[in-house]
Design a protein around this motif. Structure first.
Motif, PDB file in Angstrom:
ATOM      1  N   HIS A 272       0.790  -1.229   0.000  1.00 12.21           N
ATOM      2  CA  HIS A 272       0.000   0.000   0.000  1.00 12.21           C
ATOM      3  C   HIS A 272       0.823   1.280   0.000  1.00 12.21           C
ATOM      4  O   HIS A 272       0.271   2.363  -0.214  1.00 12.21           O
ATOM      5  CB  HIS A 272      -0.911   0.010   1.235  1.00 12.21           C
ATOM      6  N   ILE A 273       2.131   1.184   0.242  1.00 12.22           N
ATOM      7  CA  ILE A 273       2.910   2.411   0.417  1.00 12.22           C
ATOM      8  C   ILE A 273       3.294   3.027  -0.927  1.00 12.22           C
ATOM      9  O   ILE A 273       3.274   2.370  -1.972  1.00 12.22           O
ATOM     10  CB  ILE A 273       4.183   2.149   1.255  1.00 12.22           C
ATOM     11  N   GLU A 274       3.658   4.311  -0.890  1.00 13.45           N
ATOM     12  CA  GLU A 274       4.162   5.070  -2.040  1.00 13.45           C
ATOM     13  C   GLU A 274       3.254   4.948  -3.263  1.00 13.45           C
ATOM     14  O   GLU A 274       3.694   4.680  -4.374  1.00 13.45           O
ATOM     15  CB  GLU A 274       5.593   4.629  -2.380  1.00 13.45           C
ATOM     16  N   GLY A 275       1.992   5.157  -3.005  1.00 15.30           N
ATOM     17  CA  GLY A 275       1.032   5.135  -4.111  1.00 15.30           C
ATOM     18  C   GLY A 275       0.764   3.756  -4.654  1.00 15.30           C
ATOM     19  O   GLY A 275       0.246   3.617  -5.776  1.00 15.30           O
ATOM     20  N   GLY A 276       1.103   2.745  -3.859  1.00 17.69           N
ATOM     21  CA  GLY A 276       0.847   1.375  -4.305  1.00 17.69           C
ATOM     22  C   GLY A 276       1.789   0.922  -5.401  1.00 17.69           C
ATOM     23  O   GLY A 276       1.443   0.077  -6.238  1.00 17.69           O
ATOM     24  N   LYS A 277       3.011   1.444  -5.411  1.00 16.46           N
ATOM     25  CA  LYS A 277       3.963   1.148  -6.483  1.00 16.46           C
ATOM     26  C   LYS A 277       4.219  -0.351  -6.651  1.00 16.46           C
ATOM     27  O   LYS A 277       4.302  -0.871  -7.773  1.00 16.46           O
ATOM     28  CB  LYS A 277       5.277   1.887  -6.221  1.00 16.46           C
ATOM     29  N   LEU A 278       4.338  -1.076  -5.535  1.00 16.57           N
ATOM     30  CA  LEU A 278       4.630  -2.503  -5.613  1.00 16.57           C
ATOM     31  C   LEU A 278       3.411  -3.302  -6.076  1.00 16.57           C
ATOM     32  O   LEU A 278       3.542  -4.266  -6.835  1.00 16.57           O
ATOM     33  CB  LEU A 278       5.114  -3.019  -4.255  1.00 16.57           C
ATOM     34  N   LEU A 279       2.219  -2.926  -5.624  1.00 14.11           N
ATOM     35  CA  LEU A 279       1.010  -3.599  -6.091  1.00 14.11           C
ATOM     36  C   LEU A 279       0.763  -3.311  -7.569  1.00 14.11           C
ATOM     37  O   LEU A 279       0.266  -4.165  -8.310  1.00 14.11           O
ATOM     38  CB  LEU A 279      -0.197  -3.169  -5.259  1.00 14.11           C
ATOM     39  N   LEU A 280       1.140  -2.104  -8.000  1.00 13.28           N
ATOM     40  CA  LEU A 280       1.016  -1.766  -9.416  1.00 13.28           C
ATOM     41  C   LEU A 280       1.985  -2.593 -10.270  1.00 13.28           C
ATOM     42  O   LEU A 280       1.706  -2.860 -11.446  1.00 13.28           O
ATOM     43  CB  LEU A 280       1.259  -0.272  -9.624  1.00 13.28           C
ATOM     44  N   GLU A 281       3.102  -3.009  -9.688  1.00 15.36           N
ATOM     45  CA  GLU A 281       4.004  -3.908 -10.407  1.00 15.36           C
ATOM     46  C   GLU A 281       3.352  -5.280 -10.578  1.00 15.36           C
ATOM     47  O   GLU A 281       3.493  -5.910 -11.637  1.00 15.36           O
ATOM     48  CB  GLU A 281       5.340  -4.027  -9.664  1.00 15.36           C
ATOM     49  N   LEU A 282       2.624  -5.735  -9.558  1.00 21.03           N
ATOM     50  CA  LEU A 282       1.856  -6.984  -9.728  1.00 21.03           C
ATOM     51  C   LEU A 282       0.795  -6.807 -10.811  1.00 21.03           C
ATOM     52  O   LEU A 282       0.556  -7.711 -11.622  1.00 21.03           O
ATOM     53  CB  LEU A 282       1.176  -7.381  -8.419  1.00 21.03           C
ATOM     54  N   ASN A 283       0.159  -5.639 -10.830  1.00 22.18           N
ATOM     55  CA  ASN A 283      -0.864  -5.372 -11.843  1.00 22.18           C
ATOM     56  C   ASN A 283      -0.276  -5.448 -13.250  1.00 22.18           C
ATOM     57  O   ASN A 283      -0.925  -5.920 -14.184  1.00 22.18           O
ATOM     58  CB  ASN A 283      -1.467  -3.989 -11.593  1.00 22.18           C
ATOM     59  N   ARG A 284       0.966  -4.976 -13.395  1.00 20.10           N
ATOM     60  CA  ARG A 284       1.628  -5.062 -14.708  1.00 20.10           C
ATOM     61  C   ARG A 284       1.790  -6.504 -15.162  1.00 20.10           C
ATOM     62  O   ARG A 284       1.576  -6.830 -16.334  1.00 20.10           O
ATOM     63  CB  ARG A 284       3.006  -4.378 -14.644  1.00 20.10           C
ATOM     64  N   MET A 285       2.170  -7.372 -14.251  1.00 14.38           N
ATOM     65  CA  MET A 285       2.461  -8.765 -14.612  1.00 14.38           C
ATOM     66  C   MET A 285       1.216  -9.645 -14.652  1.00 14.38           C
ATOM     67  O   MET A 285       1.235 -10.713 -15.271  1.00 14.38           O
ATOM     68  CB  MET A 285       3.456  -9.348 -13.609  1.00 14.38           C
ATOM     69  N   LEU A 286       0.134  -9.233 -14.007  1.00  8.91           N
ATOM     70  CA  LEU A 286      -1.074 -10.041 -13.926  1.00  8.91           C
ATOM     71  C   LEU A 286      -1.886  -9.935 -15.213  1.00  8.91           C
ATOM     72  O   LEU A 286      -2.096  -8.843 -15.747  1.00  8.91           O
ATOM     73  CB  LEU A 286      -1.917  -9.592 -12.730  1.00  8.91           C
ATOM     74  N   ARG A 287      -2.343 -11.073 -15.672  1.00 10.61           N
ATOM     75  CA  ARG A 287      -3.145 -11.113 -16.899  1.00 10.61           C
ATOM     76  C   ARG A 287      -4.515 -10.448 -16.673  1.00 10.61           C
ATOM     77  O   ARG A 287      -5.110 -10.619 -15.600  1.00 10.61           O
ATOM     78  CB  ARG A 287      -3.337 -12.578 -17.308  1.00 10.61           C
ATOM     79  N   PRO A 288      -5.025  -9.685 -17.627  1.00 15.26           N
ATOM     80  CA  PRO A 288      -6.377  -9.130 -17.472  1.00 15.26           C
ATOM     81  C   PRO A 288      -7.386 -10.250 -17.203  1.00 15.26           C
ATOM     82  O   PRO A 288      -7.436 -11.248 -17.926  1.00 15.26           O
ATOM     83  CB  PRO A 288      -6.645  -8.460 -18.826  1.00 15.26           C
ATOM     84  N   GLY A 289      -8.166 -10.089 -16.138  1.00 10.52           N
ATOM     85  CA  GLY A 289      -9.086 -11.141 -15.715  1.00 10.52           C
ATOM     86  C   GLY A 289      -8.462 -12.121 -14.749  1.00 10.52           C
ATOM     87  O   GLY A 289      -9.135 -13.047 -14.278  1.00 10.52           O
ATOM     88  N   GLY A 290      -7.173 -11.921 -14.408  1.00 17.88           N
ATOM     89  CA  GLY A 290      -6.482 -12.801 -13.477  1.00 17.88           C
ATOM     90  C   GLY A 290      -6.760 -12.440 -12.028  1.00 17.88           C
ATOM     91  O   GLY A 290      -7.327 -11.380 -11.725  1.00 17.88           O
TER      92      GLY A 290
ATOM     93  N   TRP B   7      13.933  -5.190 -18.081  1.00 13.60           N
ATOM     94  CA  TRP B   7      15.334  -5.437 -17.743  1.00 13.60           C
ATOM     95  C   TRP B   7      15.976  -4.149 -17.235  1.00 13.60           C
ATOM     96  O   TRP B   7      16.293  -3.256 -17.998  1.00 13.60           O
ATOM     97  CB  TRP B   7      16.099  -5.982 -18.945  1.00 13.60           C
ATOM     98  N   ASN B   8      16.131  -4.048 -15.912  1.00 15.14           N
ATOM     99  CA  ASN B   8      16.698  -2.871 -15.257  1.00 15.14           C
ATOM    100  C   ASN B   8      15.862  -1.612 -15.489  1.00 15.14           C
ATOM    101  O   ASN B   8      16.412  -0.519 -15.656  1.00 15.14           O
ATOM    102  CB  ASN B   8      18.137  -2.623 -15.720  1.00 15.14           C
ATOM    103  N   VAL B   9      14.559  -1.783 -15.506  1.00 14.56           N
ATOM    104  CA  VAL B   9      13.648  -0.654 -15.668  1.00 14.56           C
ATOM    105  C   VAL B   9      13.068  -0.298 -14.300  1.00 14.56           C
ATOM    106  O   VAL B   9      12.581  -1.171 -13.576  1.00 14.56           O
ATOM    107  CB  VAL B   9      12.515  -0.992 -16.663  1.00 14.56           C
ATOM    108  N   SER B  10      13.125   0.954 -13.961  1.00 19.99           N
ATOM    109  CA  SER B  10      12.613   1.394 -12.659  1.00 19.99           C
ATOM    110  C   SER B  10      11.100   1.250 -12.586  1.00 19.99           C
ATOM    111  O   SER B  10      10.395   1.334 -13.601  1.00 19.99           O
ATOM    112  CB  SER B  10      12.994   2.861 -12.420  1.00 19.99           C
ATOM    113  N   LEU B  11      10.617   1.004 -11.364  1.00 24.22           N
ATOM    114  CA  LEU B  11       9.177   0.881 -11.142  1.00 24.22           C
ATOM    115  C   LEU B  11       8.477   2.204 -11.417  1.00 24.22           C
ATOM    116  O   LEU B  11       9.032   3.287 -11.164  1.00 24.22           O
ATOM    117  CB  LEU B  11       8.902   0.460  -9.697  1.00 24.22           C
ATOM    118  N   GLN B  12       7.262   2.117 -11.932  1.00 23.77           N
ATOM    119  CA  GLN B  12       6.446   3.285 -12.198  1.00 23.77           C
ATOM    120  C   GLN B  12       5.097   3.109 -11.495  1.00 23.77           C
ATOM    121  O   GLN B  12       4.494   2.036 -11.563  1.00 23.77           O
ATOM    122  CB  GLN B  12       6.210   3.463 -13.709  1.00 23.77           C
ATOM    123  N   ALA B  13       4.632   4.134 -10.818  1.00 26.72           N
ATOM    124  CA  ALA B  13       3.352   4.073 -10.109  1.00 26.72           C
ATOM    125  C   ALA B  13       2.226   4.429 -11.060  1.00 26.72           C
ATOM    126  O   ALA B  13       1.557   5.476 -10.940  1.00 26.72           O
ATOM    127  CB  ALA B  13       3.376   5.013  -8.909  1.00 26.72           C
TER     128      ALA B  13
END
Length: 872
Positions: A539-557, A638-644
């Motif tokens: 939940h911290i920093e605008g949910g940056k880490l959860l948004l990384e899961l959202n990037r990898m999760l398939r739509p409808g997953g 590959w070595n790309v910084s996280l984006q919120a």
């Protein structure tokens, strides 16, 4: 006068009658001599019709000599024949008529024999040669095979098709007139009489094999002589009948097992080897000159920062002479291996144990010290073995217990033993199958999730799962029982060797952390993401880490979250975390599918679902978290910084992510719907055809060559890696075995990793100029298809081979397909490390090598200054 006919009273008359009779007899005798001469020079004895090619040629040569011999005894034979005929009451006219009829038949037979002779005397592509003195050169010309001369039949010449009996009779006839001609073959070094016998028998067998309509009864009659045929000649004859060049292949250092197997499968190829190369139509799969990016960009291009973010300019510096030394020169070099002396010791991971780099970090607030920091000069020393190391326990027993001395760490057992993570039991470490959230077993926990949300569909709809903060990976280990493939992920931290425990158990896992950079996976590829008390502050920093899961999760997953904030509201911290998560997931348009409590394990589970359309995004009152810009590629990892930010859901019918993949296992074989014929595949064909061709190729290679011809006991193989996967064909071909394959798509190759995930397999991006994020001794089998020739051009080659030694278990094996020069160099390097070369095979400029790592370690050591010290 009546007596004149019978008496010799009238001497004159009697003399005249006697002369007339003598004249008639003489005339008949002369006719018979002529007829006999004609028949003796034209008739081929019936017994000789099916003898070996060498004997048939001998018959042609010996006809004139037999005729000359018969002329010397012609009168005797004629008189005898006449006498026999007269005794039987056959008149001279009848005899003449019969001889004329016989001549017609024999002329026809001679014509048929001449035609058949051309089809019987073809040797198998230089397989054997017959030399006869005074023989017409035309008799040595190779003729068509029996299959091409089907118009010549037994009925046309009245022959018996049993060559063995005929050979004996013909042989005795020939011996009565002349010496048997000398016959030699390229396979025999024995005296001529033995050689002659072998050739005769080999020719008999060849005649039988070429005659597709030969009588099975005749085969049984000749069985005794056929069994004596030299095995080498027998195999060569059979292969040459199919158009194979056996002579070249016999030079290869490989067993003949593959010959029989390939023949049974009707495959054309290298019959003396157990290696299967593509057919002519698939030759581009081995020809690296045809490799191209096609319609796929590379991960390096997508990530944009590639090596620049990982390396300083000095990292390109190679060991003295390493890159400029030719393979031929390096094979003669005496490699002097040393042990790596580091603080991590037998658990050394170069890119995670770079103490010097970690000490220079400005902050560790976002777990920067758990991220990858690869040394500028990668190590060229070998990692030591733990004291008392022994061969890993086989799957599935390894899921419950492993050897303590292979991973001699007890801290987790002391801390998590009461949660059934791991326990020390004598010489073993045992795993009851529990975890922090499933003390009473992972399988019950997995089934409880399925019962709660049936749409998850373990092993059907949901095939590929990411388990964040996996611990000892019992969740992923028991998901195999539900036909689910789980990528377990945890950092190398104070929870001593948790990923190493997982790998030793035979469960896929990677050492990584959710810190400041994207995880090395494409976007929209995981069907489910799971977190059970994973200690990630979503939940911290605008949910940056959860948004990384959202990037990898398939739509409808689905996102399955099992943690104390879900079910414990006793303290303020848990309450605040839960409230923050509710707000964040709602703003991300995640649907709360279920919040339930497992009464057995006494834990709560919250299950969220990612949207499959952009409707919710468009209806939000506030753009928080914001949508990513259109230029932000979700696959760049590959070595790309996280984006919120959140990426839009693909909606086009041909866009990846707009539809759910096929159900497992259909998805592994069927080209993804978003691979279009208008796109060019990696091998130059339309993308769907490229995909299918690659799968068929690897399925054939694995089934015919790897599983049968490599002398690999596949029951000992559990953890496998394809070091340069393209479409994942190698892994797909092994899907029915108790083997999982980590597919590596290198950052400078076509980005096909999304395709691998789409077919229900998994993998990761990597650059082989750096070490892999895994513990030493992680894999039973490595597979490298045309990888090292590429590494040689840009990396420290010795360091790359040292990395292979690091991640491969003792007694583990590597299969390499590459350029001949590279394979030759690799063979030399492996031998210098006391590896066993199980098989080496060359075909033109391509080579295949199978080697097995030994337990050998050098005595001398080398201090790695950057890897010595404590990591806080």
């Amino acid at each position: 006068m009546a007596l004149g006919r019978y008496s010799r009273i009238d001497g004159k008359k009697s003399s005249s009658g006697y002369c007339s009779s003598a004249t008639i007899v003489g005339f008949v005798a002369l006719c018979l001599v002529g007829v006999w001469m004609m028949t003796s020079s034209s008739v081929v004895p019936v017994q000789n019709s099916d003898v070996s090619s060498g004997e048939n040629q001998n018959d042609v040569k010996s006809r004139t000599q037999i005729s000359d011999s018969n002329e010397n005894t012609g009168s005797t034979n004629d008189n005898s024949e006449a006498s026999v005929n007269n005794d039987k009451g056959i008149s001279s006219d009848d005899t003449q008529q019969e001889q004329n009829s016989s001549n017609v038949r024999n002329e026809n037979q001679q014509t048929g024999n001449a035609e058949n002779k051309e089809t019987e005397e073809k040797p198998g592509d230089g397989e054997s040669k017959s030399e006869f003195k005074g023989e017409d050169k035309k008799e040595n010309v190779e003729s068509k095979s029996d299959s091409e001369a089907g118009e010549t039949k037994e009925g046309d010449t009245g022959r018996d098709s049993r060559p063995v009996e005929g050979s004996k009779e013909s042989k005795s006839d020939a011996d009565s007139t002349e010496k048997k001609p000398e016959v030699k073959t390229q396979y025999d070094d024995k005296p001529d009489d033995q050689t002659e016998e072998k050739v005769d028998k080999g020719s008999e067998e060849k005649t039988q094999n070429n005659d597709k309509g030969y009588d099975q009864t005749d085969e049984k009659v000749n069985k005794g002589s056929e069994e004596k045929v030299d095995k080498g000649s027998e195999e060569t004859t059979q292969n040459n009948d199919k158009g194979y060049d056996q002579t070249k292949e016999k030079k290869n250092d490989i067993s003949n097992q593959g010959s029989v197997e390939n023949k049974e499968n009707g495959k054309a190829g290298d019959q003396s080897s157990n290696v299967v190369y593509p057919s002519v139509s698939q030759s581009e799969l081995l020809n690296e000159t045809t490799i191209q990016n096609g319609s796929f960009s590379t991960q390096a291009a997508e990530s944009k920062t590639e090596k620049e973010a990982q390396r300083s300019p000095g990292q390109e510096t190679k060991s003295p002479g390493q890159e400029t030394m030719s393979p031929a020169q390096e094979t003669t070099t005496a490699y002097k291996w040393k042990l790596c002396n580091t603080t991590a010791g037998p658990d050394y991971i170069p890119c995670l144990d770079n103490v010097a780099a970690i000490k220079h970090l400005k902050t560790t607030k976002h777990y920067e010290h758990r991220e990858r920091h690869c040394p500028d000069n990668p190590p060229t020393c070998l990692v030591p073995l733990p004291q008392g190391y022994q061969r890993s326990i086989l799957w599935p027993t390894s899921r419950e217990k492993i050897w303590y001395h292979n991973v001699p760490h007890t801290k987790l057992a002391a801390i998590k033993g009461h949660q059934n993570w791991v326990k020390v039991t004598g010489e073993f470490l045992t795993f009851p199958g529990g975890g922090t959230q499933f003390k009473h077993g992972a399988l019950h926990y997995i089934d409880f999730i399925q019962e709660t949300v049936r749409d998850i569909g373990w092993g059907k709809r949901s095939r590929v799962v990411l388990d964040v903060g996996c611990g000892v990976a019992s969740f992923g280990g028991f998901q195999f029982d539900r036909n689910v493939l789980t990528m377990s992920l945890a950092p190398k931290d104070e929870h001593e060797a948790q990923v190493q425990f997982a790998l030793e158990r035979g469960i896929p896992a990677i050492s990584a952390v959710m810190g400041t950079k994207r995880l090395p996976y494409p976007g929209r590829v995981f069907d489910v993401v799971h977190c059970a008390r994973c200690r990630v502050p979503w939940h911290i920093e605008g949910g940056k880490l959860l948004l990384e899961l959202n990037r990898m999760l398939r739509p409808g997953g689905f996102f399955v979250w099992s943690a104390t904030p879900v079910y414990q509201k006793k303290n303020q911290e848990d309450t605040e975390i839960w409230q923050a998560m509710q707000k964040l997931t709602k703003s991300m348009c995640w649907e709360v599918v279920s919040i339930t409590k497992d009464k057995v394990n006494k834990v709560g589970i919250a299950i969220f679902r990612k949207p499959s359309t952009n409707k919710c995004y468009e209806q939000r009152k506030q753009n928080v978290p914001p949508l990513c810009s259109d230029t932000d590629d979700p696959n760049a990892a590959w070595n790309v910084s996280l984006q919120a930010c959140m990426h839009k859901i693909p909606v086009g019918s041909s866009e990846r992510g707009s539809q759910w993949p096929e159900m497992w296992p259909a998805r592994v074989e069927k080209p993804p719907y978003w691979l279009l014929s208008s796109q060019t595949g990696v091998y130059g064909k339309p993308a769907p055809e490229d995909f299918t061709t690659d799968y068929k190729h690897w399925k054939r290679v694995v089934e015919t060559s790897y599983l049968k011809g490599m002398a690999i006991d596949w029951s000992t193989v559990r953890n496998a890696m394809d070091m340069r996967a393209v479409y994942g064909g190698f892994a797909a071909a092994l899907k029915d075995l108790n083997v999982w394959v980590m597919n590596i798509v290198t950052v400078d190759s076509p980005d096909t990793l999304p395709i691998i995930y789409e077919r229900g397999l998994f993998g990761i991006y990597h650059d082989w100029c750096e070490s892999f994020s895994t513990y030493p001794r992680s894999y039973d089998l490595l597979h490298a298809d045309h990888l090292f020739s590429k590494i040689k051009k840009k990396c420290n080659f010795t360091a790359s081979i040292v990395e292979v030694d690091r991640i491969l278990r003792p007694e583990g094996k590597i299969i390499i397909r590459d350029d001949k020069e590279i394979v030759t160099e690799l063979e030399s390097m492996f031998k210098s490390m006391n590896w066993e070369i199980r098989m080496a095979f060359n075909k033109k400029e391509e080579s295949l090598l199978c080697a097995q790592k030994s337990k050998w370690r050098p005595n001398d050591s080398e201090n790695l200054a950057y890897a010595i010290g404590n990591i806080s």
